[in-house]
Design a protein around this motif. Structure first.
Motif, PDB file in Angstrom:
ATOM      1  N   ALA A  50       0.803  -1.227   0.000  1.00  0.00           N
ATOM      2  CA  ALA A  50       0.000   0.000   0.000  1.00  0.00           C
ATOM      3  C   ALA A  50       0.837   1.278   0.000  1.00  0.00           C
ATOM      4  CB  ALA A  50      -0.984   0.006   1.173  1.00  0.00           C
ATOM      5  N   VAL A  51       1.950   1.260  -0.734  1.00  0.00           N
ATOM      6  CA  VAL A  51       2.771   2.457  -0.872  1.00  0.00           C
ATOM      7  C   VAL A  51       2.080   3.391  -1.864  1.00  0.00           C
ATOM      8  CG1 VAL A  51       5.023   3.327  -1.639  1.00  0.00           C
ATOM      9  CG2 VAL A  51       4.888   1.227  -0.288  1.00  0.00           C
ATOM     10  N   ASP A  52       2.064   4.656  -1.546  1.00  0.00           N
ATOM     11  CA  ASP A  52       1.401   5.665  -2.368  1.00  0.00           C
ATOM     12  C   ASP A  52       1.969   5.660  -3.790  1.00  0.00           C
ATOM     13  OD1 ASP A  52       1.488   8.729  -3.363  1.00  0.00           O
ATOM     14  OD2 ASP A  52      -0.289   8.374  -2.115  1.00  0.00           O
ATOM     15  N   THR A  53       1.096   5.845  -4.762  1.00  0.00           N
ATOM     16  CA  THR A  53       1.470   5.821  -6.174  1.00  0.00           C
ATOM     17  C   THR A  53       2.554   6.847  -6.505  1.00  0.00           C
ATOM     18  OG1 THR A  53      -0.751   5.084  -6.743  1.00  0.00           O
ATOM     19  CG2 THR A  53       0.579   5.973  -8.534  1.00  0.00           C
ATOM     20  N   ARG A  54       2.499   8.031  -5.894  1.00  0.00           N
ATOM     21  CA  ARG A  54       3.520   9.061  -6.158  1.00  0.00           C
ATOM     22  C   ARG A  54       4.891   8.596  -5.705  1.00  0.00           C
ATOM     23  NH1 ARG A  54       1.733  13.693  -2.789  1.00  0.00           N
ATOM     24  NH2 ARG A  54       0.956  11.947  -1.598  1.00  0.00           N
ATOM     25  N   ILE A  55       4.930   7.897  -4.593  1.00  0.00           N
ATOM     26  CA  ILE A  55       6.202   7.381  -4.079  1.00  0.00           C
ATOM     27  C   ILE A  55       6.707   6.262  -4.973  1.00  0.00           C
ATOM     28  CG2 ILE A  55       7.311   6.192  -2.148  1.00  0.00           C
ATOM     29  CD1 ILE A  55       5.322   7.775  -0.330  1.00  0.00           C
ATOM     30  N   ILE A  56       5.819   5.371  -5.382  1.00  0.00           N
ATOM     31  CA  ILE A  56       6.198   4.279  -6.283  1.00  0.00           C
ATOM     32  C   ILE A  56       6.800   4.855  -7.565  1.00  0.00           C
ATOM     33  CG2 ILE A  56       5.329   2.418  -7.757  1.00  0.00           C
ATOM     34  CD1 ILE A  56       3.274   1.815  -5.538  1.00  0.00           C
ATOM     35  N   THR A  57       6.141   5.838  -8.129  1.00  0.00           N
ATOM     36  CA  THR A  57       6.623   6.450  -9.370  1.00  0.00           C
ATOM     37  C   THR A  57       8.000   7.052  -9.175  1.00  0.00           C
ATOM     38  OG1 THR A  57       4.347   6.908 -10.030  1.00  0.00           O
ATOM     39  CG2 THR A  57       6.090   8.161 -11.140  1.00  0.00           C
ATOM     40  N   ARG A  58       8.181   7.807  -8.102  1.00  0.00           N
ATOM     41  CA  ARG A  58       9.475   8.449  -7.850  1.00  0.00           C
ATOM     42  C   ARG A  58      10.568   7.410  -7.650  1.00  0.00           C
ATOM     43  NH1 ARG A  58       8.533  11.275  -3.254  1.00  0.00           N
ATOM     44  NH2 ARG A  58       9.447   9.667  -1.966  1.00  0.00           N
ATOM     45  N   VAL A  59      10.277   6.383  -6.885  1.00  0.00           N
ATOM     46  CA  VAL A  59      11.286   5.376  -6.543  1.00  0.00           C
ATOM     47  C   VAL A  59      11.687   4.544  -7.757  1.00  0.00           C
ATOM     48  CG1 VAL A  59      11.614   3.221  -5.242  1.00  0.00           C
ATOM     49  CG2 VAL A  59      10.679   5.234  -4.106  1.00  0.00           C
ATOM     50  N   LEU A  60      10.708   4.119  -8.542  1.00  0.00           N
ATOM     51  CA  LEU A  60      11.003   3.200  -9.636  1.00  0.00           C
ATOM     52  C   LEU A  60      11.354   3.887 -10.956  1.00  0.00           C
ATOM     53  CD1 LEU A  60       8.287   0.455  -9.052  1.00  0.00           C
ATOM     54  CD2 LEU A  60      10.636   0.561  -8.167  1.00  0.00           C
ATOM     55  N   LEU A  61      10.788   5.049 -11.204  1.00  0.00           N
ATOM     56  CA  LEU A  61      10.967   5.663 -12.512  1.00  0.00           C
ATOM     57  C   LEU A  61      11.878   6.880 -12.527  1.00  0.00           C
ATOM     58  CD1 LEU A  61       7.305   5.404 -13.836  1.00  0.00           C
ATOM     59  CD2 LEU A  61       9.209   3.809 -14.156  1.00  0.00           C
ATOM     60  N   ASP A  62      12.164   7.452 -11.380  1.00  0.00           N
ATOM     61  CA  ASP A  62      12.994   8.657 -11.349  1.00  0.00           C
ATOM     62  C   ASP A  62      14.085   8.518 -10.293  1.00  0.00           C
ATOM     63  OD1 ASP A  62      14.056  11.134 -11.721  1.00  0.00           O
ATOM     64  OD2 ASP A  62      12.171  12.219 -11.435  1.00  0.00           O
ATOM     65  N   PRO A  63      15.118   7.727 -10.587  1.00  0.00           N
ATOM     66  CA  PRO A  63      16.174   7.457  -9.610  1.00  0.00           C
ATOM     67  C   PRO A  63      16.834   8.715  -9.049  1.00  0.00           C
ATOM     68  CG  PRO A  63      16.453   6.078 -11.545  1.00  0.00           C
ATOM     69  CD  PRO A  63      15.354   7.064 -11.856  1.00  0.00           C
ATOM     70  N   SER A  64      16.843   9.801  -9.800  1.00  0.00           N
ATOM     71  CA  SER A  64      17.482  11.023  -9.308  1.00  0.00           C
ATOM     72  C   SER A  64      16.741  11.617  -8.115  1.00  0.00           C
ATOM     73  CB  SER A  64      17.577  12.054 -10.428  1.00  0.00           C
ATOM     74  OG  SER A  64      16.286  12.495 -10.792  1.00  0.00           O
ATOM     75  N   LYS A  65      15.492  11.236  -7.925  1.00  0.00           N
ATOM     76  CA  LYS A  65      14.707  11.761  -6.806  1.00  0.00           C
ATOM     77  C   LYS A  65      14.659  10.810  -5.615  1.00  0.00           C
ATOM     78  CE  LYS A  65      11.825  14.944  -9.331  1.00  0.00           C
ATOM     79  NZ  LYS A  65      10.489  15.404  -9.605  1.00  0.00           N
ATOM     80  N   ARG A  66      15.396   9.720  -5.684  1.00  0.00           N
ATOM     81  CA  ARG A  66      15.430   8.808  -4.542  1.00  0.00           C
ATOM     82  C   ARG A  66      16.182   9.448  -3.400  1.00  0.00           C
ATOM     83  NH1 ARG A  66      17.205   3.472  -7.830  1.00  0.00           N
ATOM     84  NH2 ARG A  66      15.214   3.118  -8.829  1.00  0.00           N
ATOM     85  N   ARG A  67      15.740   9.159  -2.216  1.00  0.00           N
ATOM     86  CA  ARG A  67      16.441   9.632  -1.044  1.00  0.00           C
ATOM     87  C   ARG A  67      17.576   8.669  -0.770  1.00  0.00           C
ATOM     88  NH1 ARG A  67      10.861  10.435   0.387  1.00  0.00           N
ATOM     89  NH2 ARG A  67      10.465  12.656   0.443  1.00  0.00           N
ATOM     90  N   SER A  68      18.637   9.177  -0.172  1.00  0.00           N
ATOM     91  CA  SER A  68      19.778   8.305   0.100  1.00  0.00           C
ATOM     92  C   SER A  68      19.434   7.342   1.228  1.00  0.00           C
ATOM     93  CB  SER A  68      21.008   9.119   0.464  1.00  0.00           C
ATOM     94  OG  SER A  68      20.738   9.890   1.609  1.00  0.00           O
ATOM     95  N   GLY A  69      19.951   6.129   1.119  1.00  0.00           N
ATOM     96  CA  GLY A  69      19.734   5.104   2.114  1.00  0.00           C
ATOM     97  C   GLY A  69      20.654   3.937   1.854  1.00  0.00           C
TER      98      GLY A  69
END
Length: 75
Positions: A50-69
């Motif tokens: 149940a991860v929010d769609t906006r987060i899924i999109t950012r994480v999977l499709l826009d690696p430059s917007k991933r937070r460091s971890g």
């Protein structure tokens, strides 16, 4: 007398600041899964948690917007 305070707009990053450690772990696991099994597997994993769609999109499709971890460091 105190100088007037300036109000600043809240950035998208601040609005979506990671405050849920469980979700952070889910996203990190999904990134590892994406590396091992592909984007579709990671997508299904995130949706099943149940991860929010906006987060899924950012994480999977826009690696430059991933937070460091930990999961994001080069293997």
């Amino acid at each position: 007398m105190n100088p007037p305070r300036t109000l600043h707009a809240i950035s998208d990053d601040a609005r979506e600041a990671r405050c849920d450690l469980r979700q952070r772990d889910i996203v990190d696991d999904a990134i590892l899964l994406m590396r091992a099994a592909g984007t579709l597997s990671a997508l299904e994993f995130l949706k099943s948690h149940a991860v929010d769609t906006r987060i899924i999109t950012r994480v999977l499709l826009d690696p430059s917007k991933r937070r460091s971890g930990a999961a994001l460091r080069p293997a």
